[in-house]
Design an enzyme around this catalytic site. Structure first.
Site, PDB file in Angstrom:
ATOM      1  CG  ASP A  32      38.751  38.266  42.941  1.00  0.00           C
ATOM      2  OD1 ASP A  32      39.161  38.453  41.768  1.00  0.00           O
ATOM      3  OD2 ASP A  32      37.587  37.909  43.197  1.00  0.00           O
ATOM      4  CG  ASP A 143      33.388  44.713  44.384  1.00  0.00           C
ATOM      5  OD1 ASP A 143      33.861  45.699  44.967  1.00  0.00           O
ATOM      6  OD2 ASP A 143      33.627  43.535  44.734  1.00  0.00           O
TER       7      ASP A 143
END
Length: 232
Positions: A32, A143
């Site tokens: 991100d 993640d």
């Protein structure tokens, strides 16, 4: 009766070394471009928070710099927090982490050896340092940070690198082919291609994991070492 001291001595003299018990976990993937949550002082007992970078991918000295995912933020994920292959069966990298029975102060900047137990990477090992966490992560959830892995809840890749409005590819899951990496910024291409080469485009493989001493090759990139630990 054999004492614990004698058992410990036997282990040392015979070369047998105990290891932490393996636990089962799950994985997803993301990138991100945001400043990691372990990038602020006071999160954990460490020498310094993980490094963040400015919009030009230069390391910041101001650990309090505002997250690039927020309006007016200047701090982003550094490109060298991409994964890389050590050999055909071992890779190093970084991850957002959420573990049962703990909080960020216990896992920020700690390293974990993941052994994949499903999909095309079964048996391969990935050592990651925890640099972030996430409100949408489950328990014992890693993640894995990889360029083009999907921005998820937040997106600073558009402001940092000029990515499409929802990041590269799908918001969750990211791009779908190795050729998509050709359009990435030069500093992110190798990490993007890693997913399709070493990682074999695995889709959220299951893992077992254990905590390990961080490799120096990892802490040299993040700058963060847990107090009392000497990277190897």
């Amino acid at each position: 009766m054999v004492s614990l001291k004698q058992i410990a001595l036997l282990a040392l003299t015979t070369g047998l070394v105990s290891v932490d018990a393996q636990s089962s976990g799950e994985t997803t993937r993301y990138w991100d471009c945001c400043k990691g949550s372990c990038g602020w002082s006071g999160k954990a007992s460490v020498n310094q928070p993980i490094r963040s970078c400015d919009k030009q991918d230069n390391p910041l000295t101001d650990m309090a710099a505002k997250n690039g995912c927020e309006s007016g933020g200047q701090a982003y994920m550094c490109s060298d927090q991409s994964p890389w292959a050590v050999n055909n069966t071992l890779a190093y990298g970084f991850a957002a982490v959420k573990l049962s029975g703990g909080t960020e102060d216990s896992w920020c900047c700690a390293c974990y050896e993941l052994t994949f137990t499903s999909g095309p990477v079964t048996g391969q090992k990935f050592v990651v340092q925890a640099t972030n966490t996430g409100g949408d992560l489950g328990q014992n959830h890693f993640d894995l940070a990889m360029p083009g892995g999907g921005v998820g809840l937040f997106n600073a890749c558009t402001s940092e690198w000029g990515a499409p409005p929802n990041g590269w590819g799908k918001q969750y899951g990211g791009i779908s082919s190795r050729s998509d990496c050709d359009n990435f910024p030069a500093k992110l291409k190798a990490g993007c291609q890693w997913r399709f080469d070493w990682f074999k485009n695995a889709d959220n493989p299951a893992v077992t994991f254990k905590k390990v001493t961080c490799p120096k090759a990892i802490t040299d990139k993040s700058g963060c070492i847990r107090n009392g630990e000497t990277p190897v």
